[in-house]
Design an enzyme around this catalytic site. Sequence first.
Site, PDB file in Angstrom:
ATOM      1  N   PHE A 149     -24.524 -22.396  59.778  1.00 40.61           N
ATOM      2  CA  PHE A 149     -24.119 -23.402  60.759  1.00 40.61           C
ATOM      3  C   PHE A 149     -22.863 -22.887  61.443  1.00 40.61           C
ATOM      4  O   PHE A 149     -21.834 -22.692  60.801  1.00 40.61           O
ATOM      5  CB  PHE A 149     -23.838 -24.774  60.137  1.00 40.61           C
ATOM      6  CG  PHE A 149     -23.439 -25.759  61.196  1.00 40.61           C
ATOM      7  CD1 PHE A 149     -24.402 -26.435  61.938  1.00 40.61           C
ATOM      8  CD2 PHE A 149     -22.102 -25.961  61.507  1.00 40.61           C
ATOM      9  CE1 PHE A 149     -24.042 -27.304  62.963  1.00 40.61           C
ATOM     10  CE2 PHE A 149     -21.731 -26.830  62.535  1.00 40.61           C
ATOM     11  CZ  PHE A 149     -22.700 -27.507  63.262  1.00 40.61           C
ATOM     12  N   ASP A 234     -16.538 -16.803  59.848  1.00 40.93           N
ATOM     13  CA  ASP A 234     -16.386 -18.173  60.329  1.00 40.93           C
ATOM     14  C   ASP A 234     -15.780 -18.987  59.184  1.00 40.93           C
ATOM     15  O   ASP A 234     -16.476 -19.426  58.271  1.00 40.93           O
ATOM     16  CB  ASP A 234     -17.734 -18.742  60.759  1.00 40.93           C
ATOM     17  CG  ASP A 234     -17.613 -20.176  61.295  1.00 40.93           C
ATOM     18  OD1 ASP A 234     -16.553 -20.796  61.086  1.00 40.93           O
ATOM     19  OD2 ASP A 234     -18.589 -20.669  61.899  1.00 40.93           O
ATOM     20  N   LYS A 263     -11.371 -26.943  62.850  1.00 40.41           N
ATOM     21  CA  LYS A 263     -11.290 -28.121  61.978  1.00 40.41           C
ATOM     22  C   LYS A 263      -9.857 -28.422  61.507  1.00 40.41           C
ATOM     23  O   LYS A 263      -9.091 -28.975  62.265  1.00 40.41           O
ATOM     24  CB  LYS A 263     -12.279 -27.989  60.821  1.00 40.41           C
ATOM     25  CG  LYS A 263     -13.726 -28.074  61.330  1.00 40.41           C
ATOM     26  CD  LYS A 263     -14.735 -28.512  60.295  1.00 40.41           C
ATOM     27  CE  LYS A 263     -16.032 -28.913  60.966  1.00 40.41           C
ATOM     28  NZ  LYS A 263     -17.104 -27.929  60.887  1.00 40.41           N
TER      29      LYS A 263
HETATM   30  C1  PLP Z   1     -17.896 -27.427  62.039  1.00 41.75           C
HETATM   31  C2  PLP Z   1     -18.219 -26.002  62.088  1.00 41.75           C
HETATM   32  C3  PLP Z   1     -18.368 -25.328  63.312  1.00 41.75           C
HETATM   33  C4  PLP Z   1     -18.328 -26.030  64.647  1.00 41.75           C
HETATM   34  O1  PLP Z   1     -17.136 -26.690  64.885  1.00 41.75           O
HETATM   35  P1  PLP Z   1     -17.072 -27.840  66.002  1.00 41.75           P
HETATM   36  O2  PLP Z   1     -15.621 -28.177  66.094  1.00 41.75           O
HETATM   37  O3  PLP Z   1     -17.911 -28.980  65.510  1.00 41.75           O
HETATM   38  O4  PLP Z   1     -17.617 -27.255  67.260  1.00 41.75           O
HETATM   39  C5  PLP Z   1     -18.608 -23.963  63.276  1.00 41.75           C
HETATM   40  N1  PLP Z   1     -18.688 -23.296  62.105  1.00 41.75           N
HETATM   41  C6  PLP Z   1     -18.555 -23.909  60.920  1.00 41.75           C
HETATM   42  C7  PLP Z   1     -18.640 -23.112  59.662  1.00 41.75           C
HETATM   43  C8  PLP Z   1     -18.340 -25.285  60.866  1.00 41.75           C
HETATM   44  O5  PLP Z   1     -18.239 -25.890  59.685  1.00 41.75           O
END
Ligand code: PLP
Length: 410
Positions: A149, A234, A263
Site C-alpha cells: 500500500f 516507504d 503521516k
Molecule cells: C498512508 C500511507 C501512504 C499514503 O499516505 P496518504 O497521506 O494517505 O496519501 C503511503 N504509504 C504508506 C505505507 C502508508 O501507510
Amino acid sequence: MTSVDAGQTARSAEHIALTERYAAHNYHPLPVVLTDGEGAWVTDVEGRRYLDCLAGYSALNFGHRPPRLVQRAREQLDRLTLTSRAFHNDQLGPFAHALADLTGKEMVLPMNTGAEAVETALKVSRKWGYRAKGVAPGEATIVTMRGNFHGRTTTIVSFSDDEVATADYGPFTPGFRSVPYGDLAAAAAAFDDSVVAVLFEPVQGEGGVVLPPDGFLRGLRELCTERRVLMVADEIQSGLGRTGRTFACDHEGVVPDVYVLGKALGGGLYPVSAIAADTDVLGLVTPGSHGSTFGGNPLAAAIGHEVVAMLRTGEYQERARRLGERLERGLTRLVGRGLDAVRVRGLWAGADIDPRLMTGRAASEALLALGVLAKDTHGSTVRFAPPLTISEDEVDLLVDRLTTVLDEAA
Ligand SMILES: *Cc1c(COP(=O)(O)O)cnc(C)c1O
C-alpha cells in the site's frame, strides 16, 4: 444488531446520515461520531469515551493534540502560514536541516500527503536512473512488492494488487514490476539493467502488519548496492517511532537510499510529508521539475520541525519498544483463544481473528461497543496502533477488551 447500533442515539444517526448523504462513500467508517480528542482518548457526540487504538493510521503517534505541537502550531498561525515556494520562508530551512539530520541524509524534499511523497520518490528515482545510471530513455523500471500500500494516485494504484483499489481506474502507468514481499531471490531476478529503484514498506501496514523475513532488509540493501538500484523505503506508516526505532529499517541496521515519510511527520495536526536522500539523488531536482503549492509551507515546516525535535529525544521510540513488548505478551496469550496469529513490531500489531468466530469488521464493532477504536484490514485482521503516549494500563485495557470480545464470540 450489535450493541453499538442498539445504543446509537438520534444525534449520532443524524451525523452519520448527513455524511452518507453528502460525502462520497470511499470509506466504510465504524458507526461512531467523534467530537473531541486528547492524548490517546476520543469522545463521541453522545459523550462516550474511547481508547484510540488506530491513531489515524499512525498519523497520531504523539496522540491527539499533543500540547507541544499545538503550541508551536498556534505560534506559527499567528505569524505566517503560506508563502508558496515562490519566496523563501524562515521555517523551511531549519525544518529541512533537522529532518536531514534525523534521517542522516543530505537533503529533503517537502510535500504534503504520503501519496505525493511516494510520487516524488518515483519521479526522482526515474530521473536518477536516466541521469546517473544511464538507463535508456523511457525504459526506467521500478520494482514493487505484492500486497503493498503506497497511496491512491493513478500511478500508485498502477502497482497495487488490491482489486478494490484499482477496478475501473485504468489505463495504468507502465514501468513497474512486482515481486512477492520478502522474497529476495525474486527481487534479484527482477533486477535487470532497466531497474532504477525498488519501492517497499519495511513493514506492510495496510497489508495487516506483515513483517519481512529476518535478514530481508539487509539482503535487499546489499542487492541494491551491488546492482546500483535505489532502495526506496516507504516509512510513511512504519517510521517516526512506531516500531520502537526511528525507522523500521533500523531494526536491521539498514539505511535506504531514499526515505519516504508522512503521516506522523505532521503530528496529526496537518498533512506534512517529505522524502530524504543524498545530493546525488535530490540534487537532480531543478526549478520547475517538481513542486507543490503547499509543500514546505511555514505552518507545515514549523510543525514538522517540532515533530523531529520530539523524536530526537528517543523517548517515543523507547515507549513504543517497552509498551510494544507488553502488547505482544498480551496478544500472544490470545493465540489459540480466538486469535490465529499475531504480528507485532513495536507498538504496532496485526491480530488475525479466527474466521470461524467473527470477521475483523465484527471484532472492530464489538471493540467499539466496549470503548476501544480499532480497524480491520483484509477480512480477518484487526490492526492495533495506539498513540505512543499510552500508558501500561491502557495497553492492558486494550488486551482486556479484545479478550472479552473473543470470549463472548466463542
Ligand atoms: C498512508 C500511507 C501512504 C499514503 O499516505 P496518504 O497521506 O494517505 O496519501 C503511503 N504509504 C504508506 C505505507 C502508508 O501507510
